[in-house]
Design a protein around this motif. Structure first.
Motif, PDB file in Angstrom:
ATOM      1  N   GLY A 187      18.003 -84.178  71.146  1.00  0.00           N
ATOM      2  CA  GLY A 187      17.008 -83.890  70.118  1.00  0.00           C
ATOM      3  C   GLY A 187      17.588 -83.178  68.909  1.00  0.00           C
ATOM      4  N   GLY A 188      18.903 -82.934  68.915  1.00  0.00           N
ATOM      5  CA  GLY A 188      19.558 -82.270  67.802  1.00  0.00           C
ATOM      6  C   GLY A 188      19.538 -80.752  67.875  1.00  0.00           C
ATOM      7  N   HIS A 189      19.062 -80.197  68.992  1.00  0.00           N
ATOM      8  CA  HIS A 189      19.016 -78.746  69.166  1.00  0.00           C
ATOM      9  C   HIS A 189      20.393 -78.220  69.550  1.00  0.00           C
ATOM     10  N   LYS A 190      20.850 -77.203  68.847  1.00  0.00           N
ATOM     11  CA  LYS A 190      22.173 -76.646  69.114  1.00  0.00           C
ATOM     12  C   LYS A 190      22.205 -75.961  70.472  1.00  0.00           C
ATOM     13  N   ILE A 191      23.224 -76.308  71.252  1.00  0.00           N
ATOM     14  CA  ILE A 191      23.447 -75.702  72.556  1.00  0.00           C
ATOM     15  C   ILE A 191      24.466 -74.581  72.419  1.00  0.00           C
TER      16      ILE A 191
ATOM     17  N   GLY B 183      31.060 -82.744  62.328  1.00  0.00           N
ATOM     18  CA  GLY B 183      30.791 -81.348  62.643  1.00  0.00           C
ATOM     19  C   GLY B 183      30.013 -81.100  63.913  1.00  0.00           C
ATOM     20  N   TYR B 184      29.718 -82.143  64.680  1.00  0.00           N
ATOM     21  CA  TYR B 184      28.969 -81.934  65.916  1.00  0.00           C
ATOM     22  C   TYR B 184      29.373 -82.933  66.995  1.00  0.00           C
ATOM     23  N   VAL B 185      29.036 -82.572  68.229  1.00  0.00           N
ATOM     24  CA  VAL B 185      29.172 -83.452  69.385  1.00  0.00           C
ATOM     25  C   VAL B 185      27.797 -83.468  70.043  1.00  0.00           C
ATOM     26  N   LYS B 186      27.203 -84.648  70.151  1.00  0.00           N
ATOM     27  CA  LYS B 186      25.869 -84.776  70.743  1.00  0.00           C
ATOM     28  C   LYS B 186      26.005 -85.254  72.182  1.00  0.00           C
TER      29      LYS B 186
ATOM     30  N   ASP C 195      35.512 -76.139  68.405  1.00  0.00           N
ATOM     31  CA  ASP C 195      34.741 -75.269  67.516  1.00  0.00           C
ATOM     32  C   ASP C 195      33.637 -75.991  66.737  1.00  0.00           C
ATOM     33  N   HIS C 196      33.352 -77.254  67.068  1.00  0.00           N
ATOM     34  CA  HIS C 196      32.216 -77.948  66.464  1.00  0.00           C
ATOM     35  C   HIS C 196      30.963 -77.669  67.297  1.00  0.00           C
ATOM     36  N   ASP C 197      29.806 -77.748  66.671  1.00  0.00           N
ATOM     37  CA  ASP C 197      28.545 -77.544  67.379  1.00  0.00           C
ATOM     38  C   ASP C 197      28.348 -78.615  68.435  1.00  0.00           C
ATOM     39  N   VAL C 198      27.767 -78.224  69.557  1.00  0.00           N
ATOM     40  CA  VAL C 198      27.342 -79.166  70.588  1.00  0.00           C
ATOM     41  C   VAL C 198      25.822 -79.155  70.549  1.00  0.00           C
ATOM     42  N   VAL C 199      25.230 -80.342  70.411  1.00  0.00           N
ATOM     43  CA  VAL C 199      23.778 -80.457  70.320  1.00  0.00           C
ATOM     44  C   VAL C 199      23.262 -81.385  71.406  1.00  0.00           C
ATOM     45  N   ASP C 200      21.981 -81.216  71.756  1.00  0.00           N
ATOM     46  CA  ASP C 200      21.374 -82.108  72.740  1.00  0.00           C
ATOM     47  C   ASP C 200      20.838 -83.358  72.042  1.00  0.00           C
TER      48      ASP C 200
ATOM     49  N   ALA D  35      19.482 -82.306  78.030  1.00  0.00           N
ATOM     50  CA  ALA D  35      18.609 -81.330  77.384  1.00  0.00           C
ATOM     51  C   ALA D  35      19.290 -79.966  77.334  1.00  0.00           C
ATOM     52  N   ARG D  36      19.030 -79.261  76.261  1.00  0.00           N
ATOM     53  CA  ARG D  36      19.599 -77.929  76.068  1.00  0.00           C
ATOM     54  C   ARG D  36      19.312 -77.028  77.280  1.00  0.00           C
ATOM     55  N   ALA D  37      18.084 -77.062  77.792  1.00  0.00           N
ATOM     56  CA  ALA D  37      17.708 -76.207  78.925  1.00  0.00           C
ATOM     57  C   ALA D  37      18.550 -76.513  80.162  1.00  0.00           C
ATOM     58  N   LEU D  38      18.837 -77.787  80.409  1.00  0.00           N
ATOM     59  CA  LEU D  38      19.658 -78.162  81.557  1.00  0.00           C
ATOM     60  C   LEU D  38      21.081 -77.651  81.397  1.00  0.00           C
ATOM     61  N   VAL D  39      21.648 -77.808  80.214  1.00  0.00           N
ATOM     62  CA  VAL D  39      23.022 -77.366  79.958  1.00  0.00           C
ATOM     63  C   VAL D  39      23.120 -75.849  80.081  1.00  0.00           C
ATOM     64  N   LYS D  40      22.149 -75.135  79.555  1.00  0.00           N
ATOM     65  CA  LYS D  40      22.189 -73.668  79.590  1.00  0.00           C
ATOM     66  C   LYS D  40      22.134 -73.125  81.021  1.00  0.00           C
ATOM     67  N   LYS D  41      21.596 -73.922  81.963  1.00  0.00           N
ATOM     68  CA  LYS D  41      21.517 -73.509  83.372  1.00  0.00           C
ATOM     69  C   LYS D  41      22.704 -74.009  84.191  1.00  0.00           C
TER      70      LYS D  41
END
Length: 118
Positions: free
Chosen positions: A19-23, A66-69, A12-17, A73-79
């Motif tokens: 660059g720090g952008h939340k995925i 509170g996060y896992v980096k 339940d912690h945020d996953v970020v790329d 890249a966010r775009a790669l993970v989202k695909k």
């Protein structure tokens, strides 16, 4: 890398790329069935009515307060290949996850799964 003993702590912690952008939010961790080390995580993404779990490798992940980096890249993970929030990863779809990230897929000698959810 996330240590096996810490897996439940980071759910339940945020996953970020990088660059720090939340995925999304860390849902679960899958371990390598041979080494029992964390290999992949599922990240909960999407709108509240259309959630899904995308897969991302955690071999070079950095854990912070509170996060896992992850170094992707966010775009790669989202695909990346995904499953529904109540679904189970079919064994025949594991290879596609590794291929998406340019990683080698190595099932067990008798065709056993490489990933197991923790």
């Amino acid at each position: 890398m996330i240590e096996a003993a810490d897996i439940r702590e980071w759910r339940d912690h945020d996953v970020v790329d990088s660059g720090g952008h939340k995925i999304g939010v860390l849902e679960a961790v899958y371990v390598d069935t041979i080494t029992d080390e964390p290999a992949m995580a599922t990240v909960r993404t999407g709108m509240p009515t259309r959630r899904r779990l995308v897969f991302v490798p955690v071999d070079d992940a950095i854990v912070g307060p509170g996060y896992v980096k992850v170094p992707y890249a966010r775009a790669l993970v989202k695909k990346a290949p995904w499953i529904g929030t109540d679904d189970v990863l079919p064994a025949e779809e594991e290879a596609a996850i590794f291929q998406h990230y340019g990683m080698t897929y190595q099932p067990g000698a008798d065709g056993e799964r490489q990933l197991a959810r923790r």
